[in-house]
Design a protein around this motif. Sequence first.
Motif, PDB file in Angstrom:
ATOM      1  N   GLU A   2      -0.793  -7.784   6.362  1.00 25.43           N
ATOM      2  CA  GLU A   2      -1.110  -7.037   7.578  1.00 25.43           C
ATOM      3  C   GLU A   2      -1.942  -5.784   7.330  1.00 25.43           C
ATOM      4  N   SER A   3      -2.313  -5.523   6.092  1.00 24.91           N
ATOM      5  CA  SER A   3      -2.951  -4.246   5.760  1.00 24.91           C
ATOM      6  C   SER A   3      -4.342  -4.417   5.173  1.00 24.91           C
ATOM      7  N   ASP A   4      -5.148  -3.390   5.385  1.00 25.50           N
ATOM      8  CA  ASP A   4      -6.505  -3.340   4.826  1.00 25.50           C
ATOM      9  C   ASP A   4      -6.655  -2.216   3.807  1.00 25.50           C
ATOM     10  N   GLY A   5      -5.621  -1.417   3.654  1.00 27.78           N
ATOM     11  CA  GLY A   5      -5.626  -0.305   2.709  1.00 27.78           C
ATOM     12  C   GLY A   5      -4.204   0.218   2.569  1.00 27.78           C
ATOM     13  N   PHE A   6      -3.984   1.024   1.525  1.00 23.62           N
ATOM     14  CA  PHE A   6      -2.638   1.501   1.226  1.00 23.62           C
ATOM     15  C   PHE A   6      -2.654   2.992   0.919  1.00 23.62           C
ATOM     16  N   VAL A   7      -1.624   3.680   1.411  1.00 23.46           N
ATOM     17  CA  VAL A   7      -1.425   5.097   1.106  1.00 23.46           C
ATOM     18  C   VAL A   7      -0.050   5.246   0.479  1.00 23.46           C
ATOM     19  N   ILE A   8       0.021   6.047  -0.558  1.00 25.03           N
ATOM     20  CA  ILE A   8       1.288   6.268  -1.247  1.00 25.03           C
ATOM     21  C   ILE A   8       1.649   7.743  -1.173  1.00 25.03           C
ATOM     22  N   LEU A   9       2.736   8.033  -0.488  1.00 25.84           N
ATOM     23  CA  LEU A   9       3.288   9.375  -0.396  1.00 25.84           C
ATOM     24  C   LEU A   9       4.433   9.502  -1.404  1.00 25.84           C
ATOM     25  N   PRO A  10       4.956  10.703  -1.611  1.00 29.60           N
ATOM     26  CA  PRO A  10       6.096  10.824  -2.513  1.00 29.60           C
ATOM     27  C   PRO A  10       7.240   9.882  -2.128  1.00 29.60           C
ATOM     28  N   ASP A  40       1.277  18.960  -5.480  1.00 28.76           N
ATOM     29  CA  ASP A  40       1.824  19.647  -6.661  1.00 28.76           C
ATOM     30  C   ASP A  40       1.992  18.705  -7.855  1.00 28.76           C
ATOM     31  N   GLY A  41       1.092  17.733  -7.958  1.00 26.30           N
ATOM     32  CA  GLY A  41       1.111  16.830  -9.102  1.00 26.30           C
ATOM     33  C   GLY A  41       2.278  15.848  -9.115  1.00 26.30           C
ATOM     34  N   PHE A  42       2.816  15.517  -7.938  1.00 24.64           N
ATOM     35  CA  PHE A  42       4.002  14.667  -7.864  1.00 24.64           C
ATOM     36  C   PHE A  42       3.861  13.383  -8.675  1.00 24.64           C
ATOM     37  N   TRP A  43       2.694  12.744  -8.608  1.00 20.47           N
ATOM     38  CA  TRP A  43       2.521  11.441  -9.252  1.00 20.47           C
ATOM     39  C   TRP A  43       1.948  11.524 -10.666  1.00 20.47           C
ATOM     40  N   GLU A  44       1.727  12.725 -11.195  1.00 22.68           N
ATOM     41  CA  GLU A  44       1.101  12.842 -12.520  1.00 22.68           C
ATOM     42  C   GLU A  44       1.885  12.133 -13.634  1.00 22.68           C
ATOM     43  N   PRO A  45       3.223  12.173 -13.645  1.00 23.40           N
ATOM     44  CA  PRO A  45       3.931  11.432 -14.707  1.00 23.40           C
ATOM     45  C   PRO A  45       3.661   9.923 -14.657  1.00 23.40           C
ATOM     46  N   LEU A  46       3.501   9.380 -13.442  1.00 20.83           N
ATOM     47  CA  LEU A  46       3.190   7.955 -13.326  1.00 20.83           C
ATOM     48  C   LEU A  46       1.790   7.667 -13.852  1.00 20.83           C
ATOM     49  N   PHE A  47       0.833   8.509 -13.496  1.00 23.61           N
ATOM     50  CA  PHE A  47      -0.530   8.305 -13.982  1.00 23.61           C
ATOM     51  C   PHE A  47      -0.574   8.417 -15.509  1.00 23.61           C
TER      52      PHE A  47
END
Length: 198
Positions: free
Chosen positions: A103-111, A142-149
């Motif tokens: 159902e989607s054409d794009g994705f957004v990832i929030l905390p 505030d760099g929330f996803w930096e450990p994942l990257f």
Amino acid sequence: MGRSPNSLKSVCVFCGSSDAADPAYLRAAGDLGRALAAAKLRLVYGGGGVGLMGACARAAHAAGGEVLGVIPNFLVGKERALESVQHEVVGSMHERKQRFFEESDGFVILPGGIGTLEEIVELLSWRRLDLHTMPVVFYNPDGFWEPLFALFQHTVDAKLTPPSFMDAWTVVDRVEDIVPSLFAGPKAGASSMLTSVT
């Protein structure tokens, strides 16, 4: 399965379902919901009325946006399915994620927490396998996803993932940059990833 940015009509948002989340994250989720409605983009999300996902969906709906919630039957009570928006009740988490994708054409990832991580990894794994080329945008306050990257980069450094994988998403620090990044589409370097790791 790729879709061009010009065909962007529906955006799936992955995010936390905890009401105990940082109020700044909850406000950002509401701001995103309003931004999607203003851009005439349908919100596709997890169907609940709690946490960031509830804040995003309520805001989008209140702003006149179209919303589709997809929720497994065993979570209808726990995540308090948002009855005020269109929603589908499915039989499993696997079905839920498949419907998100369809159902989607794009994705957004929030905390978010472990559930959000699980959704992210599958989405990016499918991108690595060239099963889609849809834009993926991380909101990274505030760099929330930096450990994942950093973990992803670690797999690249270990020659277990191709370097091109690091171009599979866009990172923004401001909510107002999310929608423009979706319309910009995938990064130029994020073409075919189904190559050998050398």
